[in-house]
Design a protein around this motif. Structure first.
Motif, PDB file in Angstrom:
ATOM      1  N   SER A  82       0.873  -1.171   0.000  1.00 49.95           N
ATOM      2  CA  SER A  82       0.000   0.000   0.000  1.00 49.95           C
ATOM      3  C   SER A  82       0.909   1.219   0.000  1.00 49.95           C
ATOM      4  O   SER A  82       2.126   1.081   0.116  1.00 49.95           O
ATOM      5  N   PRO A  83       0.371   2.438  -0.117  1.00 48.67           N
ATOM      6  CA  PRO A  83       1.231   3.621  -0.056  1.00 48.67           C
ATOM      7  C   PRO A  83       2.019   3.732   1.244  1.00 48.67           C
ATOM      8  O   PRO A  83       3.048   4.418   1.292  1.00 48.67           O
ATOM      9  N   SER A  84       1.554   3.057   2.307  1.00 51.43           N
ATOM     10  CA  SER A  84       2.221   3.169   3.610  1.00 51.43           C
ATOM     11  C   SER A  84       3.052   1.952   3.993  1.00 51.43           C
ATOM     12  O   SER A  84       3.891   2.039   4.899  1.00 51.43           O
ATOM     13  N   PHE A  85       2.825   0.800   3.328  1.00 52.73           N
ATOM     14  CA  PHE A  85       3.516  -0.425   3.724  1.00 52.73           C
ATOM     15  C   PHE A  85       4.187  -1.088   2.528  1.00 52.73           C
ATOM     16  O   PHE A  85       3.678  -1.037   1.395  1.00 52.73           O
ATOM     17  N   ILE A 130       5.954   7.164   6.326  1.00 50.97           N
ATOM     18  CA  ILE A 130       5.201   8.332   6.799  1.00 50.97           C
ATOM     19  C   ILE A 130       5.593   9.533   5.952  1.00 50.97           C
ATOM     20  O   ILE A 130       6.757   9.961   5.986  1.00 50.97           O
ATOM     21  N   PRO A 131       4.678  10.100   5.158  1.00 47.07           N
ATOM     22  CA  PRO A 131       5.022  11.261   4.319  1.00 47.07           C
ATOM     23  C   PRO A 131       5.425  12.467   5.171  1.00 47.07           C
ATOM     24  O   PRO A 131       4.797  12.768   6.183  1.00 47.07           O
ATOM     25  N   LEU A 132       6.491  13.134   4.742  1.00 46.32           N
ATOM     26  CA  LEU A 132       6.964  14.341   5.424  1.00 46.32           C
ATOM     27  C   LEU A 132       6.953  15.547   4.495  1.00 46.32           C
ATOM     28  O   LEU A 132       7.497  16.592   4.832  1.00 46.32           O
ATOM     29  N   LEU A 138       9.408   9.368   5.867  1.00 45.79           N
ATOM     30  CA  LEU A 138      10.109   8.618   6.909  1.00 45.79           C
ATOM     31  C   LEU A 138       9.877   7.131   6.691  1.00 45.79           C
ATOM     32  O   LEU A 138       8.749   6.714   6.410  1.00 45.79           O
ATOM     33  N   ASN A 139      10.933   6.336   6.806  1.00 46.17           N
ATOM     34  CA  ASN A 139      10.845   4.896   6.590  1.00 46.17           C
ATOM     35  C   ASN A 139      11.224   4.173   7.878  1.00 46.17           C
ATOM     36  O   ASN A 139      12.356   4.274   8.361  1.00 46.17           O
ATOM     37  N   ILE A 140      10.281   3.446   8.459  1.00 47.54           N
ATOM     38  CA  ILE A 140      10.529   2.634   9.648  1.00 47.54           C
ATOM     39  C   ILE A 140      10.513   1.177   9.220  1.00 47.54           C
ATOM     40  O   ILE A 140       9.572   0.718   8.582  1.00 47.54           O
ATOM     41  N   VAL A 141      11.582   0.434   9.571  1.00 48.69           N
ATOM     42  CA  VAL A 141      11.712  -0.935   9.079  1.00 48.69           C
ATOM     43  C   VAL A 141      12.032  -1.890  10.225  1.00 48.69           C
ATOM     44  O   VAL A 141      12.724  -1.543  11.173  1.00 48.69           O
ATOM     45  N   ALA A 142      11.500  -3.103  10.133  1.00 51.79           N
ATOM     46  CA  ALA A 142      11.828  -4.180  11.067  1.00 51.79           C
ATOM     47  C   ALA A 142      11.801  -5.489  10.283  1.00 51.79           C
ATOM     48  O   ALA A 142      11.000  -5.657   9.358  1.00 51.79           O
ATOM     49  N   VAL A 182      15.444   3.119  11.079  1.00 55.31           N
ATOM     50  CA  VAL A 182      14.645   4.252  10.631  1.00 55.31           C
ATOM     51  C   VAL A 182      15.469   5.036   9.626  1.00 55.31           C
ATOM     52  O   VAL A 182      16.703   5.065   9.699  1.00 55.31           O
ATOM     53  N   GLY A 183      14.798   5.628   8.656  1.00 55.43           N
ATOM     54  CA  GLY A 183      15.525   6.368   7.633  1.00 55.43           C
ATOM     55  C   GLY A 183      14.674   7.438   6.984  1.00 55.43           C
ATOM     56  O   GLY A 183      13.450   7.479   7.150  1.00 55.43           O
ATOM     57  N   LEU A 184      15.338   8.319   6.261  1.00 56.35           N
ATOM     58  CA  LEU A 184      14.684   9.359   5.472  1.00 56.35           C
ATOM     59  C   LEU A 184      14.873   9.056   3.997  1.00 56.35           C
ATOM     60  O   LEU A 184      15.970   8.693   3.570  1.00 56.35           O
ATOM     61  N   GLU A 185      13.814   9.196   3.243  1.00 56.91           N
ATOM     62  CA  GLU A 185      13.877   8.959   1.807  1.00 56.91           C
ATOM     63  C   GLU A 185      13.465  10.230   1.068  1.00 56.91           C
ATOM     64  O   GLU A 185      12.402  10.808   1.335  1.00 56.91           O
ATOM     65  N   TYR A 186      14.317  10.657   0.140  1.00 55.52           N
ATOM     66  CA  TYR A 186      14.045  11.878  -0.627  1.00 55.52           C
ATOM     67  C   TYR A 186      13.984  11.525  -2.107  1.00 55.52           C
ATOM     68  O   TYR A 186      14.942  10.994  -2.675  1.00 55.52           O
ATOM     69  N   GLY A 187      12.839  11.808  -2.740  1.00 58.03           N
ATOM     70  CA  GLY A 187      12.661  11.472  -4.140  1.00 58.03           C
ATOM     71  C   GLY A 187      13.359  12.447  -5.063  1.00 58.03           C
ATOM     72  O   GLY A 187      13.061  13.647  -5.060  1.00 58.03           O
TER      73      GLY A 187
END
Length: 250
Positions: A82-85, A130-132, A138-142, A182-187
């Protein structure tokens, strides 16, 4: 049990991607820091022990360094749920090594330890986004999976009384481990994004075992050795390669 869990996880991932959806690739690289585990505890224990047996006027030339800094890189296939997962299948490589040792000034004795630990983690990950802003999120991963771990362990003693040199080739150990970050993603465009990630992995690897051969006090010797952690005299944490733990002299 670990192999079953990994196999089921891979099957679940492949089943999900078979339904069709957006796939993407992520590549990463950078530094890593290993906590060092028993080896780092043994550095403190060896230092304390050697200081306790120093003779009058003798000094310890301390070059005992702990296992820590290294590097890592890897790649991951991401499937957007999905757009979030998103689910990801990741394979990577990480490694750290150090040359550590000490020398006693009043006697001819110098010991060098050179551990080099590496691992190939293969993990199934879940990502939460999580859109910023328009281009940043923001990308949270486990995740969890298999860690194929390998150890090289150089161990040499230069001494007039107890010289030793040799090789030890332990087998690769596969253990179950986990990761989170956790990370930041910039398009940068519709197809390319720049990421900055901070994460951690956890896996407990014990029982490295394999054949060894060398020369001790001029005599050729060989056998099968295991890397043991133990406490000498009940208060000095140490590690050593022995046939059995009872031969560690504790």
């Amino acid at each position: 049990m670990k192999k079953i869990v990994i196999a089921l996880s891979l099957c679940a991932f492949l089943a999900a991607t078979a339904q069709g959806g957006k796939l993407s690739l992520k590549f990463n690289g950078g530094g890593t820091y290993l906590l060092g585990g028993d080896f780092n505890k043994a550095c403190d224990g060896l230092r304390d022990y050697e200081k306790s047996i120093l003779g009058a006027g003798e000094t310890l030339v301390d070059n005992l360094k702990k296992l820590g800094l290294g590097f890592q890189f890897g790649g991951e296939v991401l499937y957007e749920l999905s757009p979030s997962f998103a689910a990801g299948l990741e394979i990577g490589y990480l490694s750290a090594s150090v040359d550590s040792g000490f020398e006693r000034s009043a006697v001819s004795f110098k010991q060098t330890l050179s551990p080099a630990l590496s691992a190939v983690p293969i993990t199934l990950n879940m990502h939460y986004f999580i859109p910023l802003g328009a281009k940043m999120k923001l990308n949270i991963v486990a995740g969890a999976g298999a860690f194929l771990s390998h150890l090289k362990y150089g161990y040499d003693i230069v001494s007039t009384s107890y010289p030793y040199s040799g090789t030890w080739k332990p087998e690769t150990k596969t253990v179950f481990g986990a990761k989170a970050g956790v990370g930041l993603e910039y398009g940068l465009s519709n197809r390319i994004a720049l990421t900055f990630d901070i994460g951690g992995r956890f896996a407990e690897v014990t029982g490295f075992k394999g054949p060894w051969s060398g020369t001790y006090v001029g005599v050729a010797r060989s056998g099968t050795g295991t890397l043991y952690y133990y406490e000498y005299d009940g208060k000095y944490p140490l590690v050593g390669i022995y046939e059995t733990l009872s031969s560690a002299g504790h």
